[in-house]
Design a protein around this motif. Structure first.
Motif, mmCIF file in Angstrom:
data_model
loop_
_atom_site.group_PDB
_atom_site.id
_atom_site.type_symbol
_atom_site.label_atom_id
_atom_site.label_comp_id
_atom_site.label_asym_id
_atom_site.label_seq_id
_atom_site.Cartn_x
_atom_site.Cartn_y
_atom_site.Cartn_z
ATOM 1 N N TRP A 154 0.820 -1.207 0.000
ATOM 2 C CA TRP A 154 0.000 0.000 0.000
ATOM 3 C C TRP A 154 0.860 1.267 0.000
ATOM 4 O O TRP A 154 0.338 2.359 0.107
ATOM 5 C CB TRP A 154 -0.996 -0.023 1.161
ATOM 6 N N MET A 192 -8.830 -6.719 -1.981
ATOM 7 C CA MET A 192 -8.051 -5.503 -2.201
ATOM 8 C C MET A 192 -6.595 -5.849 -2.460
ATOM 9 O O MET A 192 -5.905 -5.189 -3.227
ATOM 10 C CB MET A 192 -8.100 -4.594 -0.966
ATOM 11 N N TYR A 195 -5.883 -6.571 -6.061
ATOM 12 C CA TYR A 195 -5.808 -5.336 -6.854
ATOM 13 C C TYR A 195 -4.516 -4.573 -6.555
ATOM 14 O O TYR A 195 -3.931 -3.947 -7.453
ATOM 15 C CB TYR A 195 -7.037 -4.455 -6.586
ATOM 16 N N VAL A 198 -1.886 -6.159 -8.673
ATOM 17 C CA VAL A 198 -2.016 -5.752 -10.071
ATOM 18 C C VAL A 198 -1.533 -4.313 -10.247
ATOM 19 O O VAL A 198 -0.850 -3.988 -11.233
ATOM 20 C CB VAL A 198 -3.479 -5.902 -10.542
ATOM 21 N N GLY A 199 -1.871 -3.463 -9.291
ATOM 22 C CA GLY A 199 -1.418 -2.081 -9.380
ATOM 23 C C GLY A 199 0.096 -1.972 -9.370
ATOM 24 O O GLY A 199 0.694 -1.279 -10.201
ATOM 25 N N ALA A 200 0.727 -2.665 -8.449
ATOM 26 C CA ALA A 200 2.193 -2.611 -8.359
ATOM 27 C C ALA A 200 2.839 -3.187 -9.617
ATOM 28 O O ALA A 200 3.850 -2.678 -10.110
ATOM 29 C CB ALA A 200 2.670 -3.361 -7.110
ATOM 30 N N THR A 202 1.487 -3.381 -12.731
ATOM 31 C CA THR A 202 1.215 -2.494 -13.864
ATOM 32 C C THR A 202 2.129 -1.289 -13.861
ATOM 33 O O THR A 202 2.650 -0.877 -14.898
ATOM 34 C CB THR A 202 -0.248 -1.994 -13.782
ATOM 35 N N GLN A 203 2.310 -0.695 -12.694
ATOM 36 C CA GLN A 203 3.045 0.562 -12.613
ATOM 37 C C GLN A 203 4.552 0.365 -12.703
ATOM 38 O O GLN A 203 5.276 1.317 -12.979
ATOM 39 C CB GLN A 203 2.699 1.276 -11.306
ATOM 40 N N ALA B 196 -4.597 0.205 -13.974
ATOM 41 C CA ALA B 196 -3.716 1.263 -13.472
ATOM 42 C C ALA B 196 -4.502 2.211 -12.567
ATOM 43 O O ALA B 196 -3.998 2.661 -11.527
ATOM 44 C CB ALA B 196 -3.083 2.022 -14.634
ATOM 45 N N VAL B 198 -7.183 1.411 -10.767
ATOM 46 C CA VAL B 198 -7.434 0.696 -9.518
ATOM 47 C C VAL B 198 -6.166 0.666 -8.669
ATOM 48 O O VAL B 198 -6.209 0.857 -7.450
ATOM 49 C CB VAL B 198 -7.947 -0.731 -9.806
ATOM 50 N N GLY B 199 -5.037 0.470 -9.308
ATOM 51 C CA GLY B 199 -3.775 0.457 -8.565
ATOM 52 C C GLY B 199 -3.509 1.780 -7.880
ATOM 53 O O GLY B 199 -3.189 1.828 -6.692
ATOM 54 N N ALA B 200 -3.659 2.875 -8.611
ATOM 55 C CA ALA B 200 -3.403 4.195 -8.031
ATOM 56 C C ALA B 200 -4.390 4.497 -6.908
ATOM 57 O O ALA B 200 -4.028 5.081 -5.882
ATOM 58 C CB ALA B 200 -3.486 5.269 -9.115
ATOM 59 N N THR B 202 -6.058 2.254 -4.965
ATOM 60 C CA THR B 202 -5.781 1.363 -3.837
ATOM 61 C C THR B 202 -4.593 1.846 -3.024
ATOM 62 O O THR B 202 -4.602 1.847 -1.787
ATOM 63 C CB THR B 202 -5.473 -0.055 -4.356
#
Lengths: 290, 290
Positions: A154, A192, A195, A198-200, A202-203, B196, B198-200, B202
């Motif tokens: 997070w 959560m 997600y 996935v966020g980490a 993707t970025q 992306a 959702v990642g930002a 979260t």
């Protein structure tokens, strides 16, 4: 010999028991053996897999803790040597007069590294010191990996630093708790935490491999849903079920992470960073000017 | 009068035409009117909504550009005044001898701010200067918002800085292109851009409101799938379809973002940051030590 960037990763989802070091080592060994039988090169166990999570007293926490060197000499280290495996496993680390929520990296040759959780969640602050290792990547035969633990996900700074330090996969021993949404999972069966993975991914164009625990401990409910995500943010394996043991085995090619970062001559997701604009990331939230 | 943190957000998904400023202003106005009729307080248009995306020559780019002040004096600004709306809209900004891929924030009283895209994607580097505004949050009647544009979302530093500067919602005018995965959307109908967002959301406990364009321009395919995500990472509205115009209208309470950050006395997602460990974020990727 030709070097290869492909390896088989096994994520182990099960229920450690708080304070039961011998029992937890036995359960972990059972999973490591299953993973080895499935051809795993790298095995990830949950956060605090050796100790359990919800400590209630200082003596209890102390008796469930060990040094990283001690952990590497248990059956877990023996299995790594026997099967030529690498292991990332959460444990309560005794280190002098401090205790850390740590993950050990154990190679077939023994202890290869330790990451101490930087961002302590909630009551963890009562029993652990904040990690002092920073965010380090480790060289494995197939490429570089980094380690984060649970709540670290997070804090986007953490995964970013690992990627900048060359990590192609981030291994995440975790104990995701039933969160502050009304339901732990959405209609698709994702938490959560999934997600956040996935966020980490993707970025940062990294694989994210999260092994979560299940079950309930002293009123705290854990939510499983372990997963392995690719550098484009696609869910490669999982999420595993919310409850129930699970072994997720996936073959990944770490070179995908490198390829994902430079996709055209004018599109280099690391080279396109603008560090001169990022200075306030080093400020505390209440000191950053609006 | 009681202040409120609840507002209605409208995301406008449609197809601008490259170089057709009058036509694009007319299409944008049609959507702004529809949004007003739906009760919108804040309207988000796509990236480069006034100019179109795929410039091929310097004269073409110049003729499709205008200053922020000029944009605020068009029909878009008039509609903001007439309906008491706020607008976030992408445009090609003429600024002295430079040109930026910008988004204007227009209030019922006129121009309220400009964000210049920091991270330029691919051939954008041929026609735009890298943004020099940094990452700023703006005070609206309901709370604070920040603005990012498209590729900025792949740089976790950017959303993080907006959140640290008080943004409770990040508005994202975007032109997501058919990406480097085999298929633009997964089996659920989500693009990489949706993940992306959702990642930002979260990782920063912010709303993310992304308005994407559709259609094809000179061989570049855009993928729609506009979406509004909550501070817990839940998909509140969308994704919209991959093709086809869409108006996504959602009522949001910005105070959710603040509540999501401090959930227990020992769990403060901003206070729990460890800035002393983040120093290498200010390094370039090739200078960060492994």
């Amino acid at each position: 010999m030709e070097s290869s960037s492909s390896l088989t990763v096994a994520l182990c989802q099960y229920e450690p028991r708080v304070g039961d070091l011998p029992g937890n080592l036995a359960t972990g060994s059972r999973f490591i053996k299953q993973a080895a039988a499935s051809g795993a090169d790298l095995v990830v166990l949950p956060e605090l897999a050796a100790s359990g999570y919800t400590f209630q007293s200082e003596p209890e926490a102390a008796s469930a803790s060990q040094t990283a060197e001690e952990l590497a000499l248990t059956g877990w280290g023996e299995l790594c040597r026997e099967h030529g495996l690498w292991l990332v496993a959460g444990f309560s680390e005794a280190a002098g007069d401090r205790r850390y929520n740590s993950a050990a990296l154990i190679s077939p040759q023994g202890l290869a590294g330790v990451y101490r959780k930087a961002h302590l969640f909630n009551d963890e602050k009562l029993f652990f010191s904040p990690g002092d290792t920073g965010f380090l990547s480790f060289e494995l035969p197939w490429g570089r990996i980094g380690i984060l633990i649970c709540y670290d996900l997070w804090f986007p700074e953490a995964a970013r630093l690992l990627a900048l330090r060359g990590a192609e996969m981030i291994c995440v021993p975790t104990n995701w708790v039933a969160n502050f949404r009304r339901q732990a999972t959405d209609e698709r069966g994702w938490t959560m935490g999934d997600y956040a993975c996935v966020g980490a991914a993707t970025q940062n164009q990294v694989f994210v491999a999260a092994a979560d625990r299940i079950g309930e401990e002293r009123g705290v409910q854990f939510v499983g849903c372990s997963c392995l995500v690719g550098p484009d943010g696609s869910m490669l394996t999982g999420p595993a079920p919310l409850a129930g043991e699970s072994l997720l085995v996936t073959e990944v090619d770490l070179s995908w992470a490198r390829r994902a970062r430079r996709r055209t001559p004018r599109n280099d997701t690391f080279g396109d960073r603008r560090p001169e604009l990022y200075g306030d990331l080093l400020g505390r939230a209440d000191t950053v000017p609006w």
